[in-house]
Design an enzyme around this catalytic site. Structure first.
Site, PDB file in Angstrom:
ATOM      1  NE  ARG A 115     -93.018  17.766-109.750  1.00 55.47           N
ATOM      2  CZ  ARG A 115     -92.111  18.537-109.957  1.00 55.47           C
ATOM      3  NH1 ARG A 115     -91.758  19.774-109.439  1.00 55.47           N
ATOM      4  NH2 ARG A 115     -90.983  17.884-110.105  1.00 55.47           N
ATOM      5  CE1 TYR A 172     -96.260  21.551 -97.817  1.00 52.36           C
ATOM      6  CE2 TYR A 172     -98.426  22.413 -97.369  1.00 52.36           C
ATOM      7  CZ  TYR A 172     -97.533  21.848 -98.207  1.00 52.36           C
ATOM      8  OH  TYR A 172     -97.867  21.561 -99.469  1.00 52.36           O
ATOM      9  NE  ARG A 228     -88.294  17.481-107.702  1.00 52.36           N
ATOM     10  CZ  ARG A 228     -87.646  18.190-106.748  1.00 52.36           C
ATOM     11  NH1 ARG A 228     -87.133  17.423-105.781  1.00 52.36           N
ATOM     12  NH2 ARG A 228     -87.441  19.287-106.800  1.00 52.36           N
ATOM     13  CD  GLU A 242     -93.399  24.611-110.594  1.00 55.38           C
ATOM     14  OE1 GLU A 242     -92.192  24.374-110.356  1.00 55.38           O
ATOM     15  OE2 GLU A 242     -94.100  23.640-111.187  1.00 55.38           O
ATOM     16  CG  HIS A 282     -55.572  31.237 -85.556  1.00 54.49           C
ATOM     17  ND1 HIS A 282     -55.551  30.501 -86.912  1.00 54.49           N
ATOM     18  CD2 HIS A 282     -56.415  32.122 -85.513  1.00 54.49           C
ATOM     19  CE1 HIS A 282     -56.436  31.274 -87.668  1.00 54.49           C
ATOM     20  NE2 HIS A 282     -56.906  32.340 -86.767  1.00 54.49           N
ATOM     21  NE  ARG A 298     -55.511  42.689 -73.653  1.00 65.95           N
ATOM     22  CZ  ARG A 298     -54.630  41.501 -73.543  1.00 65.95           C
ATOM     23  NH1 ARG A 298     -54.896  40.687 -74.286  1.00 65.95           N
ATOM     24  NH2 ARG A 298     -53.831  41.696 -72.387  1.00 65.95           N
ATOM     25  N   GLY A 309     -93.133  26.310-105.328  1.00 68.96           N
ATOM     26  CA  GLY A 309     -92.024  25.914-106.054  1.00 68.96           C
ATOM     27  C   GLY A 309     -90.984  26.850-106.398  1.00 68.96           C
ATOM     28  CB  THR A 310     -88.829  28.743-103.843  1.00 70.10           C
ATOM     29  OG1 THR A 310     -88.528  27.472-103.215  1.00 70.10           O
ATOM     30  CG2 THR A 310     -90.172  29.497-103.226  1.00 70.10           C
ATOM     31  CG  ASN A 311     -86.000  24.434-106.201  1.00 68.49           C
ATOM     32  OD1 ASN A 311     -85.677  24.949-105.500  1.00 68.49           O
ATOM     33  ND2 ASN A 311     -86.415  23.167-106.407  1.00 68.49           N
ATOM     34  CB  CYS A 326     -92.268  21.538-102.284  1.00 73.12           C
ATOM     35  SG  CYS A 326     -92.684  21.980-104.006  1.00 73.12           S
ATOM     36  CB  SER A 356     -97.030  22.984-103.020  1.00 78.55           C
ATOM     37  OG  SER A 356     -95.455  22.932-102.524  1.00 78.55           O
ATOM     38  N   GLY A 384     -58.413  35.967 -83.241  1.00 75.25           N
ATOM     39  CA  GLY A 384     -57.382  36.240 -83.710  1.00 75.25           C
ATOM     40  C   GLY A 384     -57.226  37.020 -85.147  1.00 75.25           C
TER      41      GLY A 384
END
Ligand code: PEP
Ligand code: MG
Length: 888
Positions: free
Chosen positions: A617, A860, A561, A753, A455, A95, A774-776, A840, A772, A104
């Site tokens: 903002r 945060y 926003r 950002e 399964h 096995r 702004g990772t977008n 954010c 803050s 499986g």
């Protein structure tokens, strides 16, 4: 390689539970059970190191491995008093057993060592020829399929045709003579398919079997499973070789699977299934529908009592819910496997909470038993209880939750359509590991066959997908692509609803309702609050979202926003007047109209959040977003010109078109937006600030308290921008407070950002009370990817082809964009020690990114309201992982 640390082979007596990396989960736990004195068939484990070395040598076994195996076989023969291929035959099971369980996905070969002579020896020893011939035909079938690559259906077809000829339904109804005939047929199959016989030397068979298990690490389905479950591809599998014990030795033998608690609900109750006179694969493959474990008490009472005791002991030993495989051979119980059981999200919470209450686990340990993704699953919808519709059929409630989707009959179609974002429900007679790519993208799975441990059930539960299994009243015709339930015939593309919590199936699309968060959920998340360091806020720009966020435990709003407030139908005319204004007076008049509307919006949000901080903002998007589309407006003008319509209307349309053209930009996301807009039109931040202050004062007047007002300037690249904007905002604040004769604490900060902002964060920090991230936008600009263009385009290929590990808009690109965040944190705090910092962008709700932000030293995270509980929990997990930088 250090011999002490890594051998190619371990006898079972040498292993322990903490040797999973070497022995795989199954091997390590078998060794542990042996150590604990639990009955386990004797054997040995070929380590993952042997598999990895073989893979690295492109399939060539490392020197010494074969000698290790033959020596281990000799030792096993010595211990058991049996010989491979001998008069008193030793039969083996081979096995797979990876470090992380992959139910499986990889291969197993049973009854190895059986041949034309040993079958007789086995028959007379057991005094049961039927059993011996059944074992032989199983071996030929498995070896041919797994080791030699004969398509499994070839054997199944022969078996089905023999049963049809004999007029029997079950495999167990076949006689010894039938099975002898089947053995002869299966040998013919090998000759036909391979042009030769299967090897008859048991050692040669063993070599082939071990090699096949190594190879099974790399099958497409195993790769897909690993990718879906974040299991690295280079771990390799161990191979467990054990003396066979036989569950198919007649009516005092059985095989089964059980859990120490209910893996669907987490309840502490008996849960399992068994089959008399069967081998393990019969239970899990769903070929025969097994019986509930409780019935075993009446059939095999002693083995049952011993099993119950062992279940209890194993759970106490591992301090976790166990998933156990067992075999009873002639009344004697053997354990073949124990592992921490896969469970639904609801069960994970229930078990963790119960085990704290039972004094088995500390709260911190319990938090580590639950995955953030499991909380996520619980936040998924269920069928609206008011639906009032009747199910068309019912199966087993194999994995809870509700799914609505279009019917598809095969995994490839499911993968294609589901992968393209269409909701599909995969309907199969039973699923096999090869269906995994379809299961992953389906909303839910329905099978006609198989039990709660089939399964489909195990895989769906692991993924949090609704599954109804063993709906035996349905008829599936895969060639015609029809599903028949009673008189109704459904075709591919028809809508179905599954309720994996009850097992009900509806032949229509039902309304789903948002999930209920129960006491287990609340308890676990509140324990997380005691552990976490990061604050958790929400992104919300309406009073409803704010109220939801607060209900889910948000400690404030990290991003409100304001652009949506401008988009509402009753606002747009005034907003357009403001944009189209020719003179400052005209613009001021338009803004004067907008101000009270903005104030009203803020009052709603501030009322919902009173007592907590709210970061508002100022306006961010480019102004053209508030105007009609360029192409549409050009067409309108053309149409009015051609039809010679109302002159005034034509004139208005032309003016608007002129303005749309003037504001048109090639790259609006990199154009006149954020604070750049506010630099051109300082009246806008002035108006917004006044609306914010008036709202905050009004709420305090009315409610007795207000929010912590934080005003945030978007898309800053230069320190001079925030300096100028800060002055505008401060002036408006001072004006408003003076006019009201009031005082109010207001802080003014900025989004980080843009890469430039991160790099000059020390200069920007001189003018900011908070940052803050702004990772977008920071992801778009840091990597240079336009999100709207990339997702669904090249980015999807990058993720599929593993050019990059994941979508950087979902989980932060730690090395690149994360590096910019870290620079921003370090430089910002170098200028202003202790500067408050949050995030954010959407990454604020992603558990892996949260771990990164914990380590980076942010204060945060802020995420969408529904992700707040996950963020609270993930923030605690990040602390418990203890990877925070010492200087962070
Ligand atoms: C961001 O850029 O991360 C952000 C929160 O702003 P938006 O998504 O509104 O551009
Ligand atoms: Mg942004």
């Amino acid at each position: 390689m250090n011999d002490e640390a890594a051998k190619y082979l371990y006898d079972m007596s040498e292993g322990r539970a903490d040797m999973k990396v070497l022995l795989g989960g199954k091997g390590a736990n078998l060794a542990e059970m042996k150590r604990l004195g639990i009955p386990v068939p004797d054997g040995f484990t070929v380590s993952t190191v042997a598999c990895v070395d073989t893979m690295e040598a492109h399939g060539r076994w490392p020197d010494g491995l074969w000698d290790d195996i033959t020596a281990a076989v000799a030792r096993l023969e010595e211990r058991t008093g049996r010989t491979l291929g001998g008069e008193k035959p030793l039969l083996l099971s081979v096995r797979s057993g990876a470090v992380f369980s992959m139910p499986g996905m990889m291969d197993t070969i049973l009854n190895l060592g059986i041949g034309d002579e040993t079958v007789h020896a086995l028959a007379s020893e057991a005094d049961n020829p039927r059993f011996a011939w059944d074992s032989y035909r199983r071996f030929l079938q498995m070896y041919g399929d797994v080791v030699e690559g004969v398509p499994p259906h070839v054997y199944e077809d022969e078996l089905t045709s023999l049963k049809a000829r004999r007029g029997v339904a079950q495999d167990t109804d076949l006689s010894t003579e039938d099975l002898q005939e089947l053995v002869a047929t299966f040998k013919d199959v090998s000759r036909r398919e391979l042009g030769r016989d299967l090897p008859t030397d048991p050692l040669e068979q063993l070599r082939g079997a071990v090699d096949a298990v190594f190879r099974s690490w790399d099958t497409p389905r195993a790769r897909v499973y690993r990718k879906a479950n974040n299991i690295p591809d280079d771990l390799g599998t161990a191979v467990n070789v054990m003396q066979m014990v036989f569950g198919n030795r007649g009516d005092t033998s059985a095989t089964g699977v059980c859990f120490t608690r209910n893996p669907s609900t987490g309840e502490h109750e008996l849960y399992g299934e068994f089959l008399v006179n069967a081998q393990g694969e019969d239970v899990v493959s769903g070929i025969r529908t097994p019986r509930p474990l409780a019935e075993m008490e009446g059939v095999l009472p002693e083995a049952y009592a011993q099993l119950r005791q062992t279940m209890h002991d194993l759970e106490a030993h591992y301090k976790d819910m166990q998933d156990i495989e067992f075999t009873v051979e002639d009344g004697t119980l053997y354990l073949l496997q124990t592992r921490n059981g896969k469970r639904t999200a609801a069960a994970a919470l229930r078990v963790a909470r119960d085990m704290v209450q039972e004094g088995v686990l500390t709260r911190e340990e319990a938090l580590q038993r639950v995955e953030p993704s499991q909380l996520d699953q619980l936040l998924h919808p269920a069928i609206d209880p008011q639906h009032g519709r009747s199910p068309v059929t019912r199966g087993l409630p194999a994995s809870p939750g509700a799914a609505v989707g279009e019917l598809v009959f095969d995994a490839d179609t499911a993968a294609e359509r589901g992968g393209a974002g269409e909701p599909v429900v995969l309907v199969r007679y039973e699923t096999t590991p090869d269906d995994i790519h379809g299961v992953i993208v389906a909303q839910g799975v329905l099978t006609a066959h198989g039990g709660m441990t089939s399964h489909a059930a195990v895989v769906a539960r692991g993924m949090g997908k609704p599954c109804v299994a063993g709906a035996s009243a349905i008829r599936i015709d895969t060639s015609e692509k029809t599903l028949t339930i009673g008189d109704a015939v459904y075709h591919e593309g028809d809508l179905l609803t599954l309720d994996g919590t009850t097992g009900d199936v509806y032949g229509e699309a039902l309304e789903l309702v948002p999930p209920q968060i129960n006491e287990d959920f609340e308890a676990i998340v509140s324990w997380a609050d005691d552990v976490r360091r990061l604050g958790v806020r929400a992104n919300a720009d309406t009073d409803e979202d704010a109220a939801k966020a607060r209900e889910l435990g948000a400690e404030g709003i990290g991003l409100c926003r304001t652009e949506h407030m401008f988009m509402a139908a009753d606002r747009l005319p005034a907003v357009r007047r403001m944009i189209l204004a020719e003179t400052e007076d005209e613009r001021a008049a338009a803004l004067e109209q907008i101000l009270p509307m903005q104030q009203e919006d803020f009052e709603g949000i501030f009322t919902a959040m009173k007592g907590l901080p709210v970061t508002v903002r100022l306006l961010d998007p480019p102004l053209h977003e508030f105007l009609p589309d360029l192409v549409e407006q050009s067409l309108l003008v053309q149409r009015l010109e051609l039809t010679g319509g109302d002159a005034q209307e034509l004139e208005r349309a032309r003016v608007l078109l002129g303005q749309v053209k003037r504001l048109h930009e090639q790259n609006p996301m990199l154009g006149t937006r954020g604070c750049r807009l506010a630099m051109l039109y300082p009246e806008i931040p002035d108006m917004q600030t006044r609306a914010i202050i008036r709202a905050a004062l009004a709420v305090r007047e009315r409610e007795g308290e207000t929010v912590g007002v934080e005003i945030m300037i978007p898309l800053v690249a230069y320190a001079s921008e925030i300096k100028a904007q800060r002055e505008i905002v401060e002036r408006a604040v001072a004006d408003e407070l003076q006019a009201a004769g009031a005082s109010l604490d207001v802080t003014i900060g900025t989004m980080i950002e843009l890469p430039r902002a991160a790099i000059v964060a020390d200069q920007i920090a001189e003018h900011a009370d908070f940052f803050s991230f702004g990772t977008n936008d920071l992801t778009q600009t840091g990597i240079g990817i336009s999100r709207d263009d990339a997702e669904g385009g090249f980015l999807t290929h990058y993720v599929t082809d593993e050019v990059i590990p994941s979508n950087p808009f979902e989980s932060i690109d730690q090395d690149g964009v994360g590096g910019l965040v870290q620079i921003g944190v370090d430089r910002g705090r170098s200028a202003r020690p202790g500067l408050k910092m949050g995030v954010c962008g959407e990454h604020g709700g992603d558990p892996e990114s949260i771990q990164f932000f914990e380590n980076a030293g942010l204060d945060y995270v802020s995420c969408s309201p529904f992700r707040v509980p996950i963020a609270r929990f993930a923030a605690a997990r990040a602390v418990l992982k203890g990877e925070r930088r010492a200087d962070g």
